[in-house]
Design a protein around this motif. Sequence first.
Motif, PDB file in Angstrom:
ATOM      1  N   ALA A 133       0.818  -1.215   0.000  1.00 35.50           N
ATOM      2  CA  ALA A 133       0.000   0.000   0.000  1.00 35.50           C
ATOM      3  C   ALA A 133       0.851   1.263   0.000  1.00 35.50           C
ATOM      4  CB  ALA A 133      -0.930  -0.005   1.207  1.00 35.50           C
ATOM      5  N   LEU A 134       2.024   1.213   0.628  1.00 37.11           N
ATOM      6  CA  LEU A 134       2.890   2.392   0.714  1.00 37.11           C
ATOM      7  C   LEU A 134       4.339   1.927   0.651  1.00 37.11           C
ATOM      8  CD1 LEU A 134       2.592   5.510   1.133  1.00 37.11           C
ATOM      9  CD2 LEU A 134       3.150   5.087   3.533  1.00 37.11           C
ATOM     10  N   THR A 135       5.059   2.321  -0.366  1.00 36.94           N
ATOM     11  CA  THR A 135       6.411   1.814  -0.571  1.00 36.94           C
ATOM     12  C   THR A 135       7.339   2.272   0.543  1.00 36.94           C
ATOM     13  OG1 THR A 135       7.075   3.729  -1.894  1.00 36.94           O
ATOM     14  CG2 THR A 135       6.083   1.869  -3.073  1.00 36.94           C
ATOM     15  N   PRO A 136       8.321   1.444   0.892  1.00 34.20           N
ATOM     16  CA  PRO A 136       9.251   1.807   1.973  1.00 34.20           C
ATOM     17  C   PRO A 136      10.026   3.094   1.695  1.00 34.20           C
ATOM     18  CG  PRO A 136       9.406  -0.530   1.469  1.00 34.20           C
ATOM     19  CD  PRO A 136       8.549   0.078   0.407  1.00 34.20           C
ATOM     20  N   GLU A 137      10.170   3.469   0.428  1.00 37.17           N
ATOM     21  CA  GLU A 137      10.949   4.658   0.101  1.00 37.17           C
ATOM     22  C   GLU A 137      10.190   5.964   0.342  1.00 37.17           C
ATOM     23  OE1 GLU A 137      12.324   1.093  -1.734  1.00 37.17           O
ATOM     24  OE2 GLU A 137      10.391   2.125  -2.031  1.00 37.17           O
ATOM     25  N   THR A 138       8.885   5.875   0.620  1.00 39.19           N
ATOM     26  CA  THR A 138       8.078   7.086   0.829  1.00 39.19           C
ATOM     27  C   THR A 138       8.618   7.879   2.018  1.00 39.19           C
ATOM     28  OG1 THR A 138       6.120   5.955  -0.019  1.00 39.19           O
ATOM     29  CG2 THR A 138       5.766   7.963   1.266  1.00 39.19           C
ATOM     30  N   VAL A 139       8.900   9.163   1.804  1.00 34.98           N
ATOM     31  CA  VAL A 139       9.444  10.009   2.859  1.00 34.98           C
ATOM     32  C   VAL A 139       8.307  10.534   3.733  1.00 34.98           C
ATOM     33  CG1 VAL A 139      10.715  12.122   3.381  1.00 34.98           C
ATOM     34  CG2 VAL A 139      11.436  10.665   1.470  1.00 34.98           C
ATOM     35  N   LEU A 140       8.363  10.227   5.023  1.00 38.48           N
ATOM     36  CA  LEU A 140       7.362  10.706   5.976  1.00 38.48           C
ATOM     37  C   LEU A 140       7.787  12.014   6.627  1.00 38.48           C
ATOM     38  CD1 LEU A 140       6.517   7.347   7.801  1.00 38.48           C
ATOM     39  CD2 LEU A 140       5.295   8.400   5.890  1.00 38.48           C
TER      40      LEU A 140
ATOM     41  N   GLY B 101       9.823   2.954   5.294  1.00 36.25           N
ATOM     42  CA  GLY B 101      10.613   1.770   5.654  1.00 36.25           C
ATOM     43  C   GLY B 101      11.195   1.876   7.048  1.00 36.25           C
ATOM     44  N   ASP B 102      11.656   3.086   7.419  1.00 35.86           N
ATOM     45  CA  ASP B 102      12.146   3.289   8.787  1.00 35.86           C
ATOM     46  C   ASP B 102      11.018   3.083   9.796  1.00 35.86           C
ATOM     47  OD1 ASP B 102      14.735   4.007   7.890  1.00 35.86           O
ATOM     48  OD2 ASP B 102      14.081   6.070   7.552  1.00 35.86           O
ATOM     49  N   TYR B 103       9.837   3.587   9.456  1.00 31.37           N
ATOM     50  CA  TYR B 103       8.684   3.397  10.346  1.00 31.37           C
ATOM     51  C   TYR B 103       8.350   1.923  10.473  1.00 31.37           C
ATOM     52  CZ  TYR B 103       3.954   3.676  12.233  1.00 31.37           C
ATOM     53  OH  TYR B 103       2.840   3.512  13.010  1.00 31.37           O
ATOM     54  N   TYR B 104       8.357   1.179   9.358  1.00 31.83           N
ATOM     55  CA  TYR B 104       8.054  -0.256   9.412  1.00 31.83           C
ATOM     56  C   TYR B 104       9.050  -0.995  10.304  1.00 31.83           C
ATOM     57  CZ  TYR B 104       5.280   0.845   5.220  1.00 31.83           C
ATOM     58  OH  TYR B 104       4.386   1.385   4.328  1.00 31.83           O
ATOM     59  N   PHE B 105      10.302  -0.532  10.297  1.00 29.26           N
ATOM     60  CA  PHE B 105      11.326  -1.158  11.139  1.00 29.26           C
ATOM     61  C   PHE B 105      10.939  -1.074  12.610  1.00 29.26           C
ATOM     62  CE2 PHE B 105      15.098  -0.633  13.813  1.00 29.26           C
ATOM     63  CZ  PHE B 105      15.825  -1.782  13.511  1.00 29.26           C
ATOM     64  N   TRP B 106      10.421   0.105  13.024  1.00 24.51           N
ATOM     65  CA  TRP B 106      10.083   0.300  14.437  1.00 24.51           C
ATOM     66  C   TRP B 106       8.674  -0.174  14.776  1.00 24.51           C
ATOM     67  CZ3 TRP B 106      13.755   1.124  17.784  1.00 24.51           C
ATOM     68  CH2 TRP B 106      14.914   1.792  17.393  1.00 24.51           C
ATOM     69  N   LEU B 107       7.884  -0.520  13.784  1.00 22.00           N
ATOM     70  CA  LEU B 107       6.472  -0.806  14.006  1.00 22.00           C
ATOM     71  C   LEU B 107       6.198  -1.840  15.095  1.00 22.00           C
ATOM     72  CD1 LEU B 107       3.589  -0.185  13.106  1.00 22.00           C
ATOM     73  CD2 LEU B 107       3.859  -1.867  11.271  1.00 22.00           C
TER      74      LEU B 107
END
Length: 563
Positions: A314-321, A336-342
């Motif tokens: 749904a949202l690629t890891p490269e998307t800048v938050l 992707g950084d957010y997914y790491f900490w999820l």
Amino acid sequence: MPHPMRHRWILLGSLILALHAHAQDPSPTNVLATVNGEVITVDDFKRSYAGSLMTSGANDTAEHRRRHLNQLIDTYLLAQEARRRGLDTTAAFRHYRERLHRKALGGRFFETAFLDSLPPPTDAEIRRAYVNSQTQVVVRHLFYRSEAEARAAYERLRQGADFLEEARRAYHLPTLDSAAGFLGPIRYFTMDDAFAEAAFALPVDSISAPVRSRYGYHILRVEEQVRPALLTEDGYQYRRRGLATQVRLRRIRLEGDRFVRSFMERTDVRVDAEAVRALARALADAEDAVTPEPLTVAKGVEVVPISTEALTEALTPETVLATYTFGGETRTFTAGDYYFWLPELPFEEARNRTGASVGRALRNEVMARAGAAAGLSADSVVAHEVAYHSRLHLAARMQTELRRPPYAEPDEPFLREAFERFGLGRRHAWTVDFTVIPFGSREQAEAARTRLDADPAAAATYPGFAAYQRAALDDHPDWRPHILRAPLGRYVVVQHGTHGWAVLRVDARKAVTPTYEEVRPRLVEALAPLARETALLRDLRARATITVDTTLFRQMMPPDMAP
């Protein structure tokens, strides 16, 4: 004799301090036990034991301490067995360990940059806390989500605006309401830290400047203080140790929050609001796709069980938050950084307040970078912290593997040990003769009881009538309290369940002490899921080299606790 709960709450305070301060360096004077050469420190035991008290509700006793130390030794043995079976070589464990290392880096940076410079509370501070803890303050407050709104209201109040009029505006009420914002009497250690400190520092009939709490911004008005008529030195000395812990914890939370906020403000975070909204939609879509249950990792704390595979579609890891400045460079914080900490993030916050969840993950990321930049990657405390939590994780994985069906049958030593440990040979069991007739209402049950008093033989004519002879009361737990209280040989009306009623008659009750042979079938059924784990631990203990510093263990106990 001091109340056992006192030991419990003092130790729970020590637990929270340990969580802030992380593990200490495992020096020889801090080693409580070793398991095949792997060290259990005093601090490892304290935080593990305090955590068990927090989740179980048990009191702090010498026996509970001894039992928990044995459980911690078993945890180390299971973790070692998990490594022998290769459970530490999976990709999932490597990701967990990397996240654990970065989290420990951030925690160690916080410790070295803030906690190490925090002085212990003074006697004057502890005495002030003692007085406040015995005092109640009657408070009214105005609440705002926006700091600007709170400051505007405060300025109006300073210019003479009526507090109740401001309460009407703050709470969007159509008319003045004398109850608006009224909290009533509050206690010092039961409120948000910043809120409580402001309330107990205010004179009666005065208002505070805007106070930032965990929930938003408040303007407080103290309407009354209720102090005890007498405070004694003995009372202070009895509570001093626990109060010192509470004062230090409050200071850590208040000043620690300010430290982290100030640190993060210097990183000049810029959030991409549209990207965060896209993340919120991705989280909702992934949750709907897998319909997960939140995983409880501590009391009141749930983490997100959503797989990152569903999210990346749904949202690629490269998307800048967001972007932030660190080390003089502008850096990006991506999906992707957010997914790491999820897996570390609270479930409710990620689902309902995604922006706050992103902020939490970004803070973890920046603090970990700060720890690495400070040269803490090879720090012995970080290494010990990672090793400790890795053992807990591997032991839990090992237990999951061992407790899966099909189950093995527990052996006789395990069954007999459980029979003795749980006092089943000393516990009274009841056999009972009773009859019961269900009814839909109390009126129906009362009418039936009146009839049965005159004609007991009519009982069998009612629908649902059931009679039991020499029944084991443990087989009828829903009826147990009624059966134990009912008079013998008489019909009584009882409420059964939420809405049901019944007529009950107990003709015989006999307390018996069950033999091992009688309870063995139930023990087998209850303990079968633990059979393989117990047999393995028995074997591992027989082959292990385990040392315990019994002198140090006794010294850890409070002076008034029997060894």
